[in-house]
Scaffold this motif. Sequence first.
Motif, mmCIF file in Angstrom:
data_model
loop_
_atom_site.group_PDB
_atom_site.id
_atom_site.type_symbol
_atom_site.label_atom_id
_atom_site.label_comp_id
_atom_site.label_asym_id
_atom_site.label_seq_id
_atom_site.Cartn_x
_atom_site.Cartn_y
_atom_site.Cartn_z
ATOM 1 N N ARG A 88 -86.035 -65.051 51.498
ATOM 2 C CA ARG A 88 -85.976 -63.752 52.138
ATOM 3 C C ARG A 88 -84.541 -63.526 52.598
ATOM 4 O O ARG A 88 -83.850 -64.489 52.930
ATOM 5 C CB ARG A 88 -86.914 -63.730 53.337
ATOM 6 N N ILE A 89 -84.116 -62.275 52.623
ATOM 7 C CA ILE A 89 -82.742 -61.985 53.020
ATOM 8 C C ILE A 89 -82.749 -60.956 54.146
ATOM 9 O O ILE A 89 -83.529 -59.995 54.104
ATOM 10 C CB ILE A 89 -81.916 -61.444 51.821
ATOM 11 N N ALA A 90 -81.909 -61.174 55.130
ATOM 12 C CA ALA A 90 -81.707 -60.172 56.175
ATOM 13 C C ALA A 90 -80.255 -59.717 56.098
ATOM 14 O O ALA A 90 -79.345 -60.544 55.974
ATOM 15 C CB ALA A 90 -82.004 -60.761 57.548
ATOM 16 N N VAL A 91 -80.053 -58.418 56.130
ATOM 17 C CA VAL A 91 -78.699 -57.877 56.059
ATOM 18 C C VAL A 91 -78.304 -57.418 57.455
ATOM 19 O O VAL A 91 -79.047 -56.694 58.116
ATOM 20 C CB VAL A 91 -78.626 -56.694 55.074
ATOM 21 N N ARG A 116 -76.636 -55.748 64.249
ATOM 22 C CA ARG A 116 -78.036 -55.362 64.022
ATOM 23 C C ARG A 116 -78.485 -55.787 62.642
ATOM 24 O O ARG A 116 -77.669 -55.829 61.719
ATOM 25 C CB ARG A 116 -78.156 -53.833 64.074
ATOM 26 N N ILE A 117 -79.778 -55.992 62.499
ATOM 27 C CA ILE A 117 -80.300 -56.208 61.158
ATOM 28 C C ILE A 117 -80.708 -54.848 60.606
ATOM 29 O O ILE A 117 -81.437 -54.089 61.247
ATOM 30 C CB ILE A 117 -81.477 -57.188 61.193
ATOM 31 N N VAL A 118 -80.178 -54.503 59.409
ATOM 32 C CA VAL A 118 -80.458 -53.178 58.861
ATOM 33 C C VAL A 118 -81.512 -53.227 57.752
ATOM 34 O O VAL A 118 -82.107 -52.214 57.427
ATOM 35 C CB VAL A 118 -79.185 -52.484 58.341
ATOM 36 N N GLU A 119 -81.709 -54.388 57.174
ATOM 37 C CA GLU A 119 -82.714 -54.466 56.117
ATOM 38 C C GLU A 119 -83.138 -55.917 55.933
ATOM 39 O O GLU A 119 -82.312 -56.818 55.958
ATOM 40 C CB GLU A 119 -82.144 -53.923 54.791
ATOM 41 N N THR A 120 -84.447 -56.133 55.745
ATOM 42 C CA THR A 120 -84.914 -57.458 55.348
ATOM 43 C C THR A 120 -85.915 -57.286 54.223
ATOM 44 O O THR A 120 -86.703 -56.329 54.222
ATOM 45 C CB THR A 120 -85.622 -58.241 56.478
ATOM 46 N N ALA A 121 -85.854 -58.228 53.273
ATOM 47 C CA ALA A 121 -86.775 -58.150 52.142
ATOM 48 C C ALA A 121 -86.824 -59.490 51.442
ATOM 49 O O ALA A 121 -85.976 -60.363 51.680
ATOM 50 C CB ALA A 121 -86.313 -57.077 51.159
ATOM 51 N N ALA A 145 -93.342 -56.537 52.458
ATOM 52 C CA ALA A 145 -92.303 -57.522 52.752
ATOM 53 C C ALA A 145 -90.923 -56.886 52.837
ATOM 54 O O ALA A 145 -89.917 -57.555 52.669
ATOM 55 C CB ALA A 145 -92.318 -58.614 51.677
ATOM 56 N N HIS A 146 -90.840 -55.618 53.046
ATOM 57 C CA HIS A 146 -89.548 -54.946 53.011
ATOM 58 C C HIS A 146 -89.400 -54.061 54.253
ATOM 59 O O HIS A 146 -90.181 -53.149 54.452
ATOM 60 C CB HIS A 146 -89.469 -54.097 51.727
ATOM 61 N N GLN A 147 -88.386 -54.333 55.029
ATOM 62 C CA GLN A 147 -88.149 -53.511 56.212
ATOM 63 C C GLN A 147 -86.716 -53.018 56.177
ATOM 64 O O GLN A 147 -85.827 -53.715 55.693
ATOM 65 C CB GLN A 147 -88.320 -54.344 57.489
ATOM 66 N N MET A 148 -86.486 -51.799 56.697
ATOM 67 C CA MET A 148 -85.106 -51.344 56.787
ATOM 68 C C MET A 148 -84.944 -50.373 57.958
ATOM 69 O O MET A 148 -85.908 -49.814 58.461
ATOM 70 C CB MET A 148 -84.648 -50.701 55.480
ATOM 71 N N ALA A 149 -83.682 -50.215 58.360
ATOM 72 C CA ALA A 149 -83.398 -49.356 59.501
ATOM 73 C C ALA A 149 -82.539 -48.186 59.047
ATOM 74 O O ALA A 149 -81.328 -48.176 59.233
ATOM 75 C CB ALA A 149 -82.697 -50.155 60.595
ATOM 76 N N CYS A 150 -83.166 -47.196 58.385
ATOM 77 C CA CYS A 150 -82.478 -45.949 58.019
ATOM 78 C C CYS A 150 -83.488 -44.838 58.209
ATOM 79 O O CYS A 150 -84.687 -45.028 57.982
ATOM 80 C CB CYS A 150 -81.983 -46.001 56.569
ATOM 81 N N HIS A 151 -83.004 -43.670 58.628
ATOM 82 C CA HIS A 151 -83.920 -42.546 58.822
ATOM 83 C C HIS A 151 -84.517 -42.079 57.504
ATOM 84 O O HIS A 151 -85.580 -41.479 57.467
ATOM 85 C CB HIS A 151 -83.187 -41.372 59.476
ATOM 86 N N TYR A 152 -83.789 -42.329 56.403
ATOM 87 C CA TYR A 152 -84.181 -41.735 55.126
ATOM 88 C C TYR A 152 -84.474 -42.803 54.098
ATOM 89 O O TYR A 152 -83.809 -43.849 54.063
ATOM 90 C CB TYR A 152 -83.057 -40.844 54.599
ATOM 91 N N LEU A 153 -85.452 -42.552 53.246
ATOM 92 C CA LEU A 153 -85.662 -43.367 52.063
ATOM 93 C C LEU A 153 -84.650 -42.918 51.013
ATOM 94 O O LEU A 153 -84.131 -41.797 51.087
ATOM 95 C CB LEU A 153 -87.093 -43.186 51.546
ATOM 96 N N PRO A 154 -84.363 -43.770 50.012
ATOM 97 C CA PRO A 154 -83.288 -43.413 49.066
ATOM 98 C C PRO A 154 -83.434 -42.029 48.463
ATOM 99 O O PRO A 154 -82.442 -41.301 48.320
ATOM 100 C CB PRO A 154 -83.410 -44.499 48.005
ATOM 101 N N ASP A 155 -84.662 -41.582 48.110
ATOM 102 C CA ASP A 155 -84.778 -40.274 47.442
ATOM 103 C C ASP A 155 -84.703 -39.116 48.429
ATOM 104 O O ASP A 155 -84.759 -37.947 48.038
ATOM 105 C CB ASP A 155 -86.054 -40.205 46.587
ATOM 106 N N GLU A 156 -84.612 -39.415 49.700
ATOM 107 C CA GLU A 156 -84.461 -38.332 50.680
ATOM 108 C C GLU A 156 -82.992 -38.087 51.038
ATOM 109 O O GLU A 156 -82.687 -37.236 51.858
ATOM 110 C CB GLU A 156 -85.207 -38.688 51.977
ATOM 111 N N ARG A 157 -82.084 -38.905 50.451
ATOM 112 C CA ARG A 157 -80.687 -38.825 50.870
ATOM 113 C C ARG A 157 -79.878 -37.927 49.939
ATOM 114 O O ARG A 157 -80.155 -37.836 48.753
ATOM 115 C CB ARG A 157 -80.048 -40.209 50.846
ATOM 116 N N HIS A 158 -78.865 -37.291 50.506
ATOM 117 C CA HIS A 158 -77.955 -36.475 49.705
ATOM 118 C C HIS A 158 -76.540 -36.820 50.098
ATOM 119 O O HIS A 158 -76.228 -36.897 51.277
ATOM 120 C CB HIS A 158 -78.217 -34.979 49.966
ATOM 121 N N THR A 159 -75.711 -36.992 49.090
ATOM 122 C CA THR A 159 -74.314 -37.322 49.373
ATOM 123 C C THR A 159 -73.635 -36.150 50.066
ATOM 124 O O THR A 159 -73.853 -34.998 49.704
ATOM 125 C CB THR A 159 -73.571 -37.614 48.061
ATOM 126 N N ASN A 160 -72.847 -36.477 51.062
ATOM 127 C CA ASN A 160 -72.127 -35.416 51.771
ATOM 128 C C ASN A 160 -70.973 -34.899 50.911
ATOM 129 O O ASN A 160 -70.258 -35.664 50.323
ATOM 130 C CB ASN A 160 -71.558 -35.946 53.084
#
Lengths: 280, 320
Positions: free
Chosen positions: B217-220, B225-230, B305-320
């Motif tokens: 398992r990896i924690a980033v 802060r931990i931003v993602e674990t999977a 088995a996957h946790q992350m700390a972002c308000h958006y899932l990848p398909d909800e994001r738009h590049t600024n």
Amino acid sequence: MQGLKEFLRRFVRNWPAVGGFALLMIVLVMALAAPALYPGSPWDLVAQPFLWPGADAQFRLGSDMMGRDLGAGLFHGARVSLLIGFVATLVAVLAGIAIGALAGYYGGWVDDVLMRLTEMFQTIPPFIFAIVLVAIFQPTVATIVLAIGAVSWPAVARLVRGEVMALRNREFVQACIAIGMNDARIIFRHILPNTLAPVIVTGSLMVATAILTEAGLAFLGLGDPNVMSWGTIIGAGRDVLRTAWYVTAIPGVAILLTVLGINLVGEGLNDALNPRLRQK
Amino acid sequence: MRPLLSVTELKVHFPVRHGLVRAVDNVSLEVGSAETVGLVGESGCGKTTLGKAILRLVKPTAGSIRLAGTEIADMSRALLRPLRREMQMIFQDPQASLNPRQTVASIIEEPMIVHNIGTRTERREKVAWLMAKVGMRPDASGRYPHEFSGGQRQRIGIARALALNPKLIVCDEPVSALDVSVRAQVINLLEDLKREFELSYLFISHDLSVVEHVSDRIAVMYLGRIVETAEGSSLWKRPLHPYTQALISAVPVPDPTAVSRRVVLQGDLPSPLNPPTGCRFHTRCPYATELCRQSEPQLRRVDAAHQMACHYLPDERHTN
């Protein structure tokens, strides 16, 4: 053991250090031979006064204004100088290591308290401080040793503190904590052995300072009245400096050569223990 | 099943002249029995501090550290001492982590002396056995650390960590200081030892490819802060957090035909003295929105088995 062999190899290649060591050995042999060569007390009035060196085969180094044998004074004085020099340094080094190690290892308020104490000792000029201490207590060999030790330990404490602070954050000390060692084991077995090289160098140079301080005290009449010290002879010879300068010069040269020898050995130790510095 | 190590909302703050460095800020992490958890992040993100706090080499400011159910975060050093047999550390710099004045045998034997394990003969036998286990020749025992190469020194450090039969080993960048040619050997050794002794590792590294190779398992971690674990493979295949995506896109792929979709981060790691408000990553995130500047996202479960700390899932994001 390999380290010791390597150290000796480097020390022996350094000819001034070997020369210094030889000078020191001569003084040591004089000190050890004093009771055999001059069984009587160096204070005894054995010859006629103001005998110049070489004037009388029985008293090759001459006599002073009271008819005391200068040879006896020189040899017995070597005992006093070496004894006080080494024991006072030992006292100072032990006290300095203890205080420096505690301050450096624990830091925080322990460090603050001990370092303010050290600074308090350092603000007083060491020789004046030694005079005051010896004058307050009776001048005996023991009080002179303690007085010289009391004025010399702050330098060692500062040195050890700095080394310990640097070592304390090294990973091998962290590993010791992770293993679960207690502080005493970490300090004595892991930190202090790694501070030894600079402490030995400083200590060896401090012996020279201690011998000079003792001679200075004796010169001022603050030596132990029961022992004949080189400083005592110089102090007595001062009055007759113009008519019988040899009384002052003979023990003066002895002090000069002893201190020179110790300094050369100290420098040699420094070069041998810190080979990287020398190559610069 | 109860995890071997369970860290909950751990904080390690260091007071400095002008404020508070939040090296580790509200980190929760679990390491199961015989599991390897990789911890990745840039230099200065607090991963080493987290590892040291778990071993109580630095003092945690708040939060809980449970080792096999026992709370150790505020335990006294004396009470902690027997528990140190359960957890050990392998350090980054094998040169600095070994006392230069001790022989190899004495370095490996000392943990057992400290914990009163075995007689002198038994300890000597164990030292010889450990040296064989880490692949060192028996004639090395009387020599000093400086006589060895970096890889060999790290083997000495590993043998020392194993001497107490720990269950958990915190490996703090164990191969970062080594030549590339010996890294693989040391990593393979760590993996063999893990299988043989059923060890758990918290494997700290800035090198994602190493962590991916060894970890279950990896924690980033980012800025305390931990931003993602999977699970290792799922993080690699499907990184969700923009920071993880950038990290993975920076790992070179040994395939000249691979199409590079490199996400390049702007700027440096902000100071943990004054972390950005809202999401700590928003200053460097290509998708940051007003919400990210204002509100800090919590670690949330995306799947089993996957946790992350972002308000958006990848398909909800738009590049600024």
